[in-house]
Motif scaffolding. Sequence first.
Motif, short mmCIF file in Angstrom:
data_model
loop_
_atom_site.label_atom_id
_atom_site.label_comp_id
_atom_site.label_asym_id
_atom_site.label_seq_id
_atom_site.Cartn_x
_atom_site.Cartn_y
_atom_site.Cartn_z
N THR A 202 0.81 -1.22 0.00
CA THR A 202 0.00 0.00 0.00
C THR A 202 0.85 1.27 0.00
O THR A 202 0.31 2.36 -0.19
CB THR A 202 -0.94 0.04 1.22
N GLU A 205 6.10 1.95 -4.39
CA GLU A 205 5.72 2.32 -5.75
C GLU A 205 6.23 1.32 -6.78
O GLU A 205 5.69 1.23 -7.89
CB GLU A 205 6.24 3.72 -6.08
N THR A 387 -5.85 3.24 0.52
CA THR A 387 -5.01 3.11 -0.68
C THR A 387 -5.86 3.14 -1.95
O THR A 387 -5.54 3.86 -2.90
CB THR A 387 -4.20 1.80 -0.63
N VAL A 388 -6.93 2.36 -1.97
CA VAL A 388 -7.80 2.30 -3.16
C VAL A 388 -8.45 3.67 -3.39
O VAL A 388 -8.50 4.16 -4.53
CB VAL A 388 -8.88 1.21 -2.99
N GLY A 390 -7.32 6.59 -2.52
CA GLY A 390 -6.30 7.51 -3.01
C GLY A 390 -6.05 7.34 -4.50
O GLY A 390 -5.86 8.32 -5.23
N ALA A 391 -6.07 6.08 -4.97
CA ALA A 391 -5.88 5.81 -6.39
C ALA A 391 -7.02 6.41 -7.22
O ALA A 391 -6.79 7.03 -8.26
CB ALA A 391 -5.78 4.31 -6.63
N PHE A 392 -8.26 6.25 -6.76
CA PHE A 392 -9.41 6.83 -7.47
C PHE A 392 -9.33 8.36 -7.50
O PHE A 392 -9.63 8.99 -8.51
CB PHE A 392 -10.72 6.39 -6.83
N THR A 394 -6.64 10.36 -7.31
CA THR A 394 -5.55 10.92 -8.12
C THR A 394 -5.74 10.67 -9.62
O THR A 394 -5.18 11.39 -10.44
CB THR A 394 -4.20 10.34 -7.69
N LYS A 395 -6.56 9.66 -9.97
CA LYS A 395 -6.74 9.34 -11.39
C LYS A 395 -7.97 10.01 -12.00
O LYS A 395 -8.28 9.81 -13.17
CB LYS A 395 -6.84 7.82 -11.57
N GLY A 402 -12.66 12.90 -9.22
CA GLY A 402 -11.91 11.95 -8.41
C GLY A 402 -12.65 11.61 -7.13
O GLY A 402 -12.73 10.44 -6.73
N TYR A 409 -16.86 4.02 -5.21
CA TYR A 409 -16.19 2.81 -4.73
C TYR A 409 -16.66 2.48 -3.31
O TYR A 409 -16.99 1.33 -3.00
CB TYR A 409 -14.67 2.98 -4.74
#
Length: 427
Positions: A202, A205, A387-388, A390-392, A394-395, A402, A409
């Motif tokens: 998590t 990189e 973690t998940v 944060g990914a949503f 930033t993308k 976002g 989610y």
Amino acid sequence: MASVVIAMLVASMDTTIINTTMPIIAKELGGFELYAWSFASYMVVSTVVAPVAGRISDLYGRKTIFAVGIIIFLLGSLLCGFANTMLQLILYRAVQGIGAGVMMPFPSIISGDLYPPEKRGKIQAFFTAMWALSAILAPMLGALFVQYTTWRWIFYINIPLCLISLLLLRAYKEVYIPKKSKVDSLGAVLFAAGVSMLLLTTVVENYIWAYAVAGVIILFGFYLYERQHPSPIVPLNLFANRSISGMNMNSFLACAALFGVSSYVPLFLQEEGHSLFVSGLALLGVSFGWMVVAVPSGKWTVKWGYGKLIIIGNVLLICSGVMLLLLKQGTGFWYIFSVMVVQGLAFGLIFTVATIGSQQLVDANQKGVSTSMQLFSRNIGTAVGVTVMGAFLTKGLDVYSGFHALFMYGFIASLVALASSFVLRKV
């Protein structure tokens, strides 16, 4: 209980206070590329240590192990205050994490030893109040220390508080009679190594797959070893207990779904132009809702059982997910505060009932490890969810798209959590 509450306040404040002061610390010490590891070292180690500490307390008693945790945390705080490089701070934060991991399960474990189920809800509400107090005090203290002395005092302040907690602990008369046995040292090492590898996925990189594969292989070896050990560090019969495993799974899924929202709601409010202080106040809604249901939940479990209440908690969690989906640019503070209250009601019900169940549905000599595994399930779920999310975030095409993806989610994952709760409907 005074000793336990002070220790809990110290550990919770340390988690929050560094969030506001870490940019200043990184600027002074250098090594900004290691910024995230100052949080990760604490989080990974404390998460891994907690269930091990709970099991050892089953074997050797609560008081001694809890005192050891306080002393390690005190030592880690002192070392953090002396740190001169970012690498040193990361290593010393890991020492702090060991102490925090040992301390964290004991509020629930000791209250489970001292109080009957119908009174534990009130005690859990009191612990929640400590988290709320730390959420208010930590940012203010951090700002004061940085402005008038040095950031090092955010760690030094822990030392007198830990000493007071130790002195008060002397009056505690152990009510639990430990079932002494040889500590499963290799099992503890395998468990810690395997979970650490999975948690590191998590925060790293590169080579995420390698950490994941290593974690799975080590944990499989841990499983094979524990099956043959006469006194395993994590008794595998806990997983055979359908009620306990169901509560742990539901807590994991609920945390993976929406517990991480508390990490992102302040950012949403700041995007809306609110101050750092106001954005932090929104999180008090969680504490308020939590305390409202935590106080009577002990009596409710005696009257209605565990399953129905956990299902109701998951339904409330979905309601908060729907409210989050309706968030848009220009949404006011009080709407977001109300969302946090509903989420507090949900998690307050799920966690308090699951904690009581994890203690009442096992033998006395497994109460410590069972309570710790409940906490462990929540921590792992939170790490995955944050973690998940944060990914949503930033993308997304922009910050608001976002956030919408992040909340979508959370809503979908909360439906999965609700489905898992029906396994417990007859408990």
